[in-house]
Structures are given as C-alpha cells and as structure tokens.
Design a protein around this motif. Structure first.
Motif, PDB file in Angstrom:
ATOM      1  N   THR A  62     -22.957  36.331  46.134  1.00 21.28           N
ATOM      2  CA  THR A  62     -22.383  35.106  46.707  1.00 21.28           C
ATOM      3  C   THR A  62     -22.290  34.027  45.625  1.00 21.28           C
ATOM      4  OG1 THR A  62     -24.513  34.293  47.533  1.00 21.28           O
ATOM      5  CG2 THR A  62     -23.198  35.633  49.039  1.00 21.28           C
ATOM      6  N   THR A  65     -19.281  34.882  43.232  1.00 24.44           N
ATOM      7  CA  THR A  65     -17.925  34.744  43.766  1.00 24.44           C
ATOM      8  C   THR A  65     -17.642  33.410  44.439  1.00 24.44           C
ATOM      9  OG1 THR A  65     -18.551  35.683  45.907  1.00 24.44           O
ATOM     10  CG2 THR A  65     -17.777  37.231  44.195  1.00 24.44           C
ATOM     11  N   TYR A  67     -18.150  32.958  47.526  1.00 24.68           N
ATOM     12  CA  TYR A  67     -17.924  33.281  48.938  1.00 24.68           C
ATOM     13  C   TYR A  67     -19.265  33.463  49.636  1.00 24.68           C
ATOM     14  CZ  TYR A  67     -13.004  34.248  47.919  1.00 24.68           C
ATOM     15  OH  TYR A  67     -11.694  34.140  47.553  1.00 24.68           O
ATOM     16  N   LEU A  72     -17.666  37.759  52.375  1.00 24.36           N
ATOM     17  CA  LEU A  72     -17.614  38.963  51.543  1.00 24.36           C
ATOM     18  C   LEU A  72     -17.608  40.233  52.381  1.00 24.36           C
ATOM     19  CD1 LEU A  72     -20.084  37.890  48.720  1.00 24.36           C
ATOM     20  CD2 LEU A  72     -17.632  38.297  48.452  1.00 24.36           C
ATOM     21  N   ASN A  79      -9.623  41.713  47.978  1.00 27.17           N
ATOM     22  CA  ASN A  79      -9.309  40.286  48.087  1.00 27.17           C
ATOM     23  C   ASN A  79     -10.026  39.470  47.014  1.00 27.17           C
ATOM     24  OD1 ASN A  79      -8.156  41.270  50.436  1.00 27.17           O
ATOM     25  ND2 ASN A  79      -8.631  39.442  51.592  1.00 27.17           N
ATOM     26  N   TYR A  80     -11.110  39.983  46.462  1.00 27.24           N
ATOM     27  CA  TYR A  80     -11.904  39.251  45.487  1.00 27.24           C
ATOM     28  C   TYR A  80     -11.620  39.702  44.060  1.00 27.24           C
ATOM     29  CZ  TYR A  80     -14.153  38.940  50.004  1.00 27.24           C
ATOM     30  OH  TYR A  80     -14.365  38.789  51.348  1.00 27.24           O
ATOM     31  N   LEU A 110     -13.087  39.274  38.595  1.00 26.40           N
ATOM     32  CA  LEU A 110     -13.175  38.781  39.966  1.00 26.40           C
ATOM     33  C   LEU A 110     -12.480  37.427  40.021  1.00 26.40           C
ATOM     34  CD1 LEU A 110     -16.951  39.402  40.820  1.00 26.40           C
ATOM     35  CD2 LEU A 110     -14.993  40.691  41.682  1.00 26.40           C
ATOM     36  N   LYS A 112     -12.919  34.000  41.855  1.00 23.25           N
ATOM     37  CA  LYS A 112     -13.864  33.241  42.667  1.00 23.25           C
ATOM     38  C   LYS A 112     -13.117  32.483  43.760  1.00 23.25           C
ATOM     39  CE  LYS A 112     -17.417  31.365  40.614  1.00 23.25           C
ATOM     40  NZ  LYS A 112     -18.352  30.687  39.710  1.00 23.25           N
ATOM     41  N   LYS A 113     -13.837  32.014  44.735  1.00 28.38           N
ATOM     42  CA  LYS A 113     -13.247  31.283  45.854  1.00 28.38           C
ATOM     43  C   LYS A 113     -12.462  30.070  45.365  1.00 28.38           C
ATOM     44  CE  LYS A 113     -14.306  29.656  50.479  1.00 28.38           C
ATOM     45  NZ  LYS A 113     -15.357  29.547  51.500  1.00 28.38           N
TER      46      LYS A 113
END
Length: 186
Positions: A62, A65, A67, A72, A79-80, A110, A112-113
C-alpha cells in the motif's frame, strides 16, 4: 437436557474433553500472529496474485502504490502496472501459474495512485492459495537504482562526446603543428 427416568426428573449432562481442540486453536492463533507479524514487518512489498487479481497485500504494498488494501484487492493487478509493462508481467504470471518456469526475478514499473512511476524488482514463486495455483511475490522499490543507472549512462555518453571532441581538437592541433613544421622545413 431434562429427562424423566424411573419416575423422577433427571438432568443428563454430556462432558466432552476439548483440551486437544483448544491446544490446536491456540497453536493456530499463534501461527497466524507470527505470519501476520512477518508479512507486515517485511521490508519488501508482499503480495499473493492469482489469475490476474491480488489476493493478499501487506502494508508495504500500500505504501509502494499509494492505494489502500481494499483498492488493491478489488481490481485486476494490471491496473497498477505501467502500460508498457503489462504484457510482460501478465505473460510471466500466467506462465508461472501453468508451471512453465518463467524467470523468477525481473523488473517492471508500477503506476502509483498519484500517477508517479515506481520501478520494482520482483521475486516470484508458485504456491497453492486456497486450493489453486497462485504466485507469492516480493517486490523491492528500485527507482533510485534505475535513476542512478540512467545518470551513469548519461555521464558516460557525455564523457564519450567530450573525449571524441578532445581527440579531434588534439588531432587538429597536431596536424597544424605538422603543417607548420613542414612549411618551416621548406
């Protein structure tokens, strides 16, 4: 239970020794506590992936990322992933589930959000999760390492250019000196 026996109301009780069951429950509780402590205190992001979905994530994932755990676990893990790396990661995941033995270590990005890109190195193994094949994955943030590698590449590129220009300048000066020497000799 109340039972009528030989003209009297009698209470019948059944006693069962549950010592073994309590010992097993206690051992299970201790095992779960150890497991949770191990997973949550690891320096790596730890995930269990199964058929394109994340089934377990630790707090490092968490953090990595941005998220939440619920986010997740609710969407396909693609999606990530950075769009350019999705095919590689998905193909490797499904090959591992099919026991085709793809590389167990590789790098990818990756998203990230907040939209920033993070480079990670994954170490993946095939496991059984709730009776089905899954991967147990350990991810390490290697963004700093990738940035350092890129900086070294850029420095080397500039150094090669500088070396080439310096060599060219020296060659021109030597040629000019040779020309003047030849002219002076004549």
């Amino acid at each position: 239970h109340k039972v009528y026996l030989q003209g009297k109301d009698v209470i019948v009780s059944v006693v069962r020794d549950i010592t073994t069951r309590k010992q097993v429950e206690d051992a299970l509780r201790q095992s779960e506590t150890k497991y949770r402590q191990l997973v949550e205190n690891a320096n790596e992001a730890i995930i269990v992936a199964q058929n394109g979905m994340l089934k377990l994530v630790n707090s490092r994932m968490t953090e990595l990322t941005g998220y939440s755990e619920a986010e997740l676990l609710s969407l396909p893990f693609t999606n990530y992933l950075h769009p350019e790396d999705r095919a590689l990661v998905l193909e490797t995941h499904y090959k591992r589930l099919a026991e085709e033995n793809p590389p167990s270590h590789y790098t990818f990005r990756l998203v990230k959000k907040d939209g920033t890109i993070t480079w990670v190195e994954i170490s993946a193994v095939l496991i059984q999760w709730e009776g089905n094949p899954a991967t147990l994955d350990f991810l390490i943030n290697i963004t700093d390492r990738k940035q350092a590698e890129e900086a070294v590449r850029e420095s080397n590129k500039k150094l090669r250019l500088l070396t080439s220009l310096t060599r060219h300048d020296i060659f021109n000066q030597v040629s000019a000196a040779q020309l003047f020497t030849d002219l002076a000799m004549k």
